[in-house]
Design an enzyme around this catalytic site. Structure first.
Site, PDB file in Angstrom:
ATOM      1  N   ARG A  29       0.845  -1.196   0.000  1.00  0.00           N
ATOM      2  CA  ARG A  29       0.000   0.000   0.000  1.00  0.00           C
ATOM      3  C   ARG A  29       0.880   1.246   0.000  1.00  0.00           C
ATOM      4  O   ARG A  29       2.035   1.206   0.367  1.00  0.00           O
ATOM      5  CB  ARG A  29      -0.874   0.025   1.267  1.00  0.00           C
ATOM      6  CG  ARG A  29      -2.060  -0.906   1.229  1.00  0.00           C
ATOM      7  CD  ARG A  29      -2.903  -0.713   2.474  1.00  0.00           C
ATOM      8  NE  ARG A  29      -3.568   0.573   2.488  1.00  0.00           N
ATOM      9  CZ  ARG A  29      -3.389   1.496   3.440  1.00  0.00           C
ATOM     10  NH1 ARG A  29      -2.567   1.289   4.446  1.00  0.00           N
ATOM     11  NH2 ARG A  29      -4.039   2.646   3.377  1.00  0.00           N
TER      12      ARG A  29
ATOM     13  N   LYS B 275       4.175  -6.535  12.031  1.00  0.00           N
ATOM     14  CA  LYS B 275       3.493  -6.855  10.769  1.00  0.00           C
ATOM     15  C   LYS B 275       3.958  -8.194  10.209  1.00  0.00           C
ATOM     16  O   LYS B 275       5.137  -8.406   9.961  1.00  0.00           O
ATOM     17  CB  LYS B 275       3.732  -5.730   9.760  1.00  0.00           C
ATOM     18  CG  LYS B 275       2.970  -5.932   8.465  1.00  0.00           C
ATOM     19  CD  LYS B 275       2.754  -4.618   7.744  1.00  0.00           C
ATOM     20  CE  LYS B 275       2.134  -4.839   6.383  1.00  0.00           C
ATOM     21  NZ  LYS B 275       1.732  -3.606   5.726  1.00  0.00           N
TER      22      LYS B 275
ATOM     23  N   ARG C 139      -0.911   5.362  12.975  1.00  0.00           N
ATOM     24  CA  ARG C 139       0.242   5.171  13.863  1.00  0.00           C
ATOM     25  C   ARG C 139      -0.238   5.092  15.299  1.00  0.00           C
ATOM     26  O   ARG C 139      -1.124   5.824  15.691  1.00  0.00           O
ATOM     27  CB  ARG C 139       1.184   6.375  13.782  1.00  0.00           C
ATOM     28  CG  ARG C 139       1.892   6.462  12.481  1.00  0.00           C
ATOM     29  CD  ARG C 139       3.377   6.713  12.713  1.00  0.00           C
ATOM     30  NE  ARG C 139       4.014   6.810  11.412  1.00  0.00           N
ATOM     31  CZ  ARG C 139       4.695   7.870  10.999  1.00  0.00           C
ATOM     32  NH1 ARG C 139       4.843   8.893  11.802  1.00  0.00           N
ATOM     33  NH2 ARG C 139       5.240   7.881   9.812  1.00  0.00           N
TER      34      ARG C 139
HETATM   35  C1  BTN Z   1       0.708  -3.849   2.307  1.00  0.00           C
HETATM   36  O1  BTN Z   1       0.551  -4.173   3.470  1.00  0.00           O
HETATM   37  O2  BTN Z   1       1.308  -2.801   2.020  1.00  0.00           O
HETATM   38  C2  BTN Z   1       0.183  -4.744   1.211  1.00  0.00           C
HETATM   39  C3  BTN Z   1       1.169  -5.791   0.815  1.00  0.00           C
HETATM   40  C4  BTN Z   1       0.662  -6.732  -0.258  1.00  0.00           C
HETATM   41  C5  BTN Z   1       1.738  -7.661  -0.771  1.00  0.00           C
HETATM   42  C6  BTN Z   1       1.206  -8.688  -1.717  1.00  0.00           C
HETATM   43  S1  BTN Z   1       2.364  -9.964  -2.078  1.00  0.00           S
HETATM   44  C7  BTN Z   1       1.335 -10.572  -3.328  1.00  0.00           C
HETATM   45  C8  BTN Z   1       0.783  -9.372  -4.059  1.00  0.00           C
HETATM   46  N1  BTN Z   1       1.698  -8.912  -5.075  1.00  0.00           N
HETATM   47  C9  BTN Z   1       2.184  -7.707  -4.811  1.00  0.00           C
HETATM   48  O3  BTN Z   1       3.005  -7.089  -5.527  1.00  0.00           O
HETATM   49  N2  BTN Z   1       1.673  -7.239  -3.667  1.00  0.00           N
HETATM   50  C10 BTN Z   1       0.749  -8.179  -3.085  1.00  0.00           C
END
Ligand code: BTN
Length: 312
Positions: free
Chosen positions: A113, A178, A309
């Protein structure tokens, strides 16, 4: 050949693959560049100590619930991709629809994100993207990413893992750090028929030295969890959720989401593009907006560009 942890000589690898010793050597170097701990034992060959569990269609399928088996239209297992979300988006352009799922051993441009990078080393974690098609546009999708967070908590807890929580909107936490994240991307008509890519990353055995700019965790310490079984249980929760979401909406998942809320009743800061807001986290709305109590008044905040946060 190396995944079982046994020692194997370069000559045998070359013979079995029908490639030269130089080609074997290049492949092994490539694996090492990807962070796979291939050990060379002089004069005898190569091994990966302890072996590694690669993605296996059979093992993932064995872990699927009967209901999710019928919803899984295609399971695409890949080695090395830019991002599984990008692969899924391309499939949508090729008119592939609901029930398509792809997973990869490694992502070179995994994304999170807010434009963040998602660290995605080879064979260590779970990188999965699914496609689902919805009628009725963005309104139907409200809260979907939070509901997916609930499904991920259920999947992880099904192995007996404790202290799994959620941080708004959809970070999955283990012991307050996380362990996973969810990235939804929408294509198609925002007021009509649209396709959603649901991208999920769960850290399984992240290398200690991983360059991640926030406190993180992985499931490595939980011996009951294997990567393939995890993928099977994730899909067993995710696919029925997606197929029923147009009827249930987020409302159905809201009490459970609030049960997992790591910040409920705590003082937090919301970073929005224009300003920073402080208040007491007080749950979420039926559409997944976060509720903050500010000077005794409840206000709701939603949208992709906000991050939360903790203030202690
Ligand atoms: C976040 O918390 O920022 C979201 C992370 C999402 C990661 C997953 S891994 C599979 C899929 N492919 C990506 O490039 N991103 C999501």
């Amino acid at each position: 050949m190396l995944a079982d942890g046994e020692l194997i000589s370069g000559a045998v690898i070359g013979e079995q693959l029908g490639i030269s010793r130089t080609a074997v050597w290049n492949h092994l170097n490539q694996l090492q560049d990807w962070g796979v701990p291939v050990k060379k034992i002089k004069g005898r060959g190569y091994c990966i100590e302890g072996g590694m569990e690669l993605l296996s269609r059979q093992r993932i399928t064995e872990a699927l619930s009967p209901g999710s088996k019928t919803l899984l239209r295609e399971l695409h297992l890949l080695d090395h991709v830019d991002s599984t979300n990008t692969i899924a988006r391309r499939q949508i352009e090729n008119r592939v629809g609901s029930g398509y799922v792809c997973m990869a051993e490694m992502q070179t441009q995994g994304r999170g994100r807010l434009g963040r990078q998602w660290v995605s080393p080879f064979g260590r974690n779970m990188y999965l993207s699914a496609i689902w098609e919805f009628q009725g546009g963005a309104v139907v999708l409200e809260g979907l990413s939070l509901a997916v967070g609930v499904a991920m908590c259920r999947a992880i807890e099904s192995f007996g893992v404790e202290d799994v929580m959620l941080k708004w909107p959809n970070d999955i936490l283990l012991g307050g750090r996380k362990v996973g994240g969810i990235l939804l991307e929408m294509l198609g008509d925002p007021v009509g028929c649209c396709q959603v890519v649901i991208g999920i990353g769960i850290n399984f055995a992240m290398p200690e030295e991983a360059a991640i700019d926030q406190p993180w965790s992985d499931l490595g310490g939980h011996k009951t969890v294997t990567r393939n079984a995890l993928a099977g249980r994730v899909l067993s929760e995710l696919l029925p959720l997606l197929s029923g979401y147009a009827d249930t909406g987020f409302q159905y998942y809201k009490p459970e989401w609030e049960g997992y809320d790591a910040h409920h009743g705590k003082k937090v800061q919301l970073l929005t593009p224009g300003k920073v807001v402080e208040g007491i986290a007080s749950g979420v709305s039926d559409s997944g907006a976060i509720c903050l109590e500010i000077d005794g008044k409840r206000s709701f905040f939603s949208g992709g560009e906000i991050s939360l946060r903790s203030l202690v």
